[in-house]
Design an enzyme around this catalytic site. Structure first.
Site, mmCIF file in Angstrom:
data_model
loop_
_atom_site.group_PDB
_atom_site.id
_atom_site.type_symbol
_atom_site.label_atom_id
_atom_site.label_comp_id
_atom_site.label_asym_id
_atom_site.label_seq_id
_atom_site.Cartn_x
_atom_site.Cartn_y
_atom_site.Cartn_z
ATOM 1 N N ASP A 50 0.473 11.229 5.302
ATOM 2 C CA ASP A 50 0.025 10.768 6.351
ATOM 3 C C ASP A 50 -0.301 9.097 6.244
ATOM 4 O OD1 ASP A 50 -1.724 10.795 3.891
ATOM 5 O OD2 ASP A 50 -3.847 11.635 5.138
ATOM 6 N N SER A 51 0.102 8.726 4.973
ATOM 7 C CA SER A 51 0.314 7.254 4.790
ATOM 8 C C SER A 51 1.270 6.639 6.064
ATOM 9 C CB SER A 51 0.735 7.027 3.668
ATOM 10 O OG SER A 51 2.121 7.477 3.070
ATOM 11 N N ASP A 89 1.688 16.296 4.746
ATOM 12 C CA ASP A 89 0.526 16.282 4.387
ATOM 13 C C ASP A 89 -0.515 16.268 5.183
ATOM 14 O OD1 ASP A 89 -1.420 14.759 2.477
ATOM 15 O OD2 ASP A 89 -0.449 12.716 2.783
ATOM 16 N N GLU A 120 -5.949 17.312 0.302
ATOM 17 C CA GLU A 120 -6.649 16.436 -0.560
ATOM 18 C C GLU A 120 -7.943 16.995 -0.911
ATOM 19 O OE1 GLU A 120 -7.393 12.398 0.960
ATOM 20 O OE2 GLU A 120 -5.467 11.914 1.297
ATOM 21 N N GLU A 187 -3.859 10.942 -8.240
ATOM 22 C CA GLU A 187 -3.437 9.647 -7.481
ATOM 23 C C GLU A 187 -4.710 8.584 -8.164
ATOM 24 O OE1 GLU A 187 -3.476 9.082 -3.355
ATOM 25 O OE2 GLU A 187 -3.542 6.933 -3.430
HETATM 26 N N1 LIG Z 1 1.734 2.336 1.924
HETATM 27 C C1 LIG Z 1 1.033 2.728 1.340
HETATM 28 N N2 LIG Z 1 1.062 3.212 0.049
HETATM 29 C C2 LIG Z 1 0.140 3.939 -0.493
HETATM 30 O O1 LIG Z 1 0.419 4.222 -1.924
HETATM 31 C C3 LIG Z 1 -0.794 4.646 0.089
HETATM 32 C C4 LIG Z 1 -0.863 4.279 1.542
HETATM 33 N N3 LIG Z 1 -0.039 3.560 2.013
HETATM 34 N N4 LIG Z 1 -1.840 4.786 2.254
HETATM 35 C C5 LIG Z 1 -2.643 6.129 1.711
HETATM 36 C C6 LIG Z 1 -2.971 5.639 0.308
HETATM 37 C C7 LIG Z 1 -3.838 4.596 0.097
HETATM 38 N N5 LIG Z 1 -3.455 4.220 -0.990
HETATM 39 C C8 LIG Z 1 -3.961 2.956 -1.699
HETATM 40 C C9 LIG Z 1 -4.419 1.891 -1.112
HETATM 41 C C10 LIG Z 1 -4.909 0.818 -1.514
HETATM 42 C C11 LIG Z 1 -5.045 0.940 -3.166
HETATM 43 C C12 LIG Z 1 -5.721 -0.338 -3.871
HETATM 44 O O2 LIG Z 1 -6.258 -1.365 -3.041
HETATM 45 N N6 LIG Z 1 -5.971 -0.200 -5.106
HETATM 46 C C13 LIG Z 1 -6.405 -1.219 -5.899
HETATM 47 C C14 LIG Z 1 -7.499 -0.713 -7.068
HETATM 48 C C15 LIG Z 1 -8.553 -0.537 -6.736
HETATM 49 C C16 LIG Z 1 -9.529 -0.167 -8.036
HETATM 50 O O3 LIG Z 1 -9.333 -0.961 -9.092
HETATM 51 O O4 LIG Z 1 -10.478 0.667 -7.863
HETATM 52 C C17 LIG Z 1 -5.215 -2.206 -6.665
HETATM 53 O O5 LIG Z 1 -5.521 -3.333 -6.524
HETATM 54 O O6 LIG Z 1 -4.447 -1.728 -7.163
HETATM 55 C C18 LIG Z 1 -4.664 1.931 -3.599
HETATM 56 C C19 LIG Z 1 -4.311 2.962 -3.331
HETATM 57 C C20 LIG Z 1 -2.540 4.962 -1.558
HETATM 58 N N7 LIG Z 1 -1.655 5.264 -0.502
HETATM 59 C C1 LIG Z 2 0.384 8.635 -1.359
HETATM 60 C C2 LIG Z 2 0.842 10.001 -1.309
HETATM 61 C C3 LIG Z 2 0.663 10.826 -2.310
HETATM 62 C C4 LIG Z 2 0.201 10.616 -0.003
HETATM 63 O O1 LIG Z 2 -0.795 11.456 0.181
HETATM 64 C C5 LIG Z 2 0.885 9.853 1.200
HETATM 65 O O2 LIG Z 2 1.715 9.489 1.152
HETATM 66 O O3 LIG Z 2 0.113 9.851 2.245
HETATM 67 MG MG LIG Z 3 -1.641 11.381 1.959
#
Ligand SMILES: Nc1nc(=O)c2c([nH]1)NC[C@@H]1CN(c3ccc(C(=O)N[C@@H](CCC(=O)O)C(=O)O)cc3)CN21
Ligand SMILES: CC(C)C(=O)C(=O)O
Ligand SMILES: [Mg+2]
Length: 269
Positions: A50-51, A89, A120, A187
């Site tokens: 769903d990303s 998803d 999820e 994740e």
């Molecule tokens: N393009 C894309 N990649 C992804 O991996 C992804 C999506 N979209 N959409 C659905 C979810 C959302 N995801 C995400 C989005 C943002 C962070 C993020 O901002 N992470 C922070 C860490 C936050 C913390 O430390 O608690 C980082 O800076 O890595 C993580 C996963 C993973 N998934």
């Molecule tokens: C990041 C993966 C596991 C996902 O749920 C997605 O692509 O939506």
């Molecule tokens: Mg997803």
């Protein structure tokens, strides 16, 4: 040969389960037939995530994805990669109750060639997942950071940061295993904790931002291949500078059109 033959796949639910404590599982997202055909020869599982709502829909979270959108993309992926194990998803709201979840999961099998659905949630989803698996639906779990909870939690928060969170994750994994998932995504979890969670169950855990002690890895393809210049979370490794390649090719095309260099004699009738 029977007139009704099961499609032959590189992997089955059983062969994925058997990868636990064996070779790591390779999973990547795919949203269309073209890229699915390129990824399938090297992947164990293609996830129609769903990303896509973020990476291709341009939205700031995944919550707007619907069953119709997910089915459209899943059909394209299955068409492009006929032998692949494809997982849809389940989008936000599509499994709010066991009844809604089963009705939507049935649609996945009736309208596409996907092998499984992903849901999820941890132990709070165990009853729903049991309801699906009892009805012949193959389910992939998803624990840890749950993107569909982003608005309720106020952001994407890494999990496993204290003993309580670690215990909760192990409980979640065990509850999903009992409910009958064939594997699960973990994740955004501290690596040492994700490793312990993987060791606490007998089904494979496929990590994203969960370190190298789990049973496989998944990435969003457009992250892995460098298509986003602004989205660079810590867990992403760029295997290609995709955005740069496309930008350069696009600039060359535009330049040649403007200069009347394209089309030339070889590309004209
Ligand atoms: N393009 C894309 N990649 C992804 O991996 C992804 C999506 N979209 N959409 C659905 C979810 C959302 N995801 C995400 C989005 C943002 C962070 C993020 O901002 N992470 C922070 C860490 C936050 C913390 O430390 O608690 C980082 O800076 O890595 C993580 C996963 C993973 N998934
Ligand atoms: C990041 C993966 C596991 C996902 O749920 C997605 O692509 O939506
Ligand atoms: Mg997803």
């Amino acid at each position: 040969m029977s007139i009704v033959s099961q499609k032959t796949t590189k992997h089955t639910i059983l062969s994925i389960k058997k990868k636990k404590n064996n070779a790591p599982i390779v999973m990547i997202t795919a949203y269309d037939a073209l890229f699915a055909s390129l990824f399938a020869p090297h992947a164990d599982i293609l996830l129609v995530g769903d990303s896509l709502q973020m990476s291709f829909g341009g939205q700031s979270d995944t919550l707007g994805a619907t069953m119709d959108i997910m089915l459209y993309h899943t059909k394209a992926v299955c068409q492009g990669a006929p032998g692949a194990l494809v997982v849809l998803d389940m989008p936000f709201g599509s499994y709010a109750t066991p009844e809604i979840g089963l009705a939507n999961a049935m649609r996945v099998y009736q309208e596409s060639a996907a092998t499984a659905v992903k849901i999820e949630g941890g132990k709070e989803r165990a009853a729903l997942i049991s309801h699906l698996t009892c009805n012949g639906i193959a389910v992939m779990g998803h624990i840890g950071l749950l993107p569909q909870n982003v608005r309720a939690e106020g952001g994407y928060k890494v999990k496993g940061k204290d003993a309580d969170q670690e215990a909760a994750l192990i409980q979640d994994a065990k509850a999903l295993e009992k409910a009958g998932v064939f594997c699960m995504v973990i994740e955004g979890v501290v690596s040492e904790v994700a490793t312990k969670v993987a060791q606490s169950v007998n089904v494979p855990l496929i990590g994203i931002g969960a370190g190298n002690g789990v049973d496989g890895q998944v990435l969003v393809w457009s992250d892995a291949f460098g298509f986003f210049n602004e989205f660079k979370p810590k867990f992403v490794k760029r295997y290609l500078e995709g955005a740069t390649l496309i930008e350069e090719a696009m600039a060359t095309y535009a330049k040649e059109v403007t200069a009347r260099q394209f089309p030339d004699a070889t590309t004209s009738y």
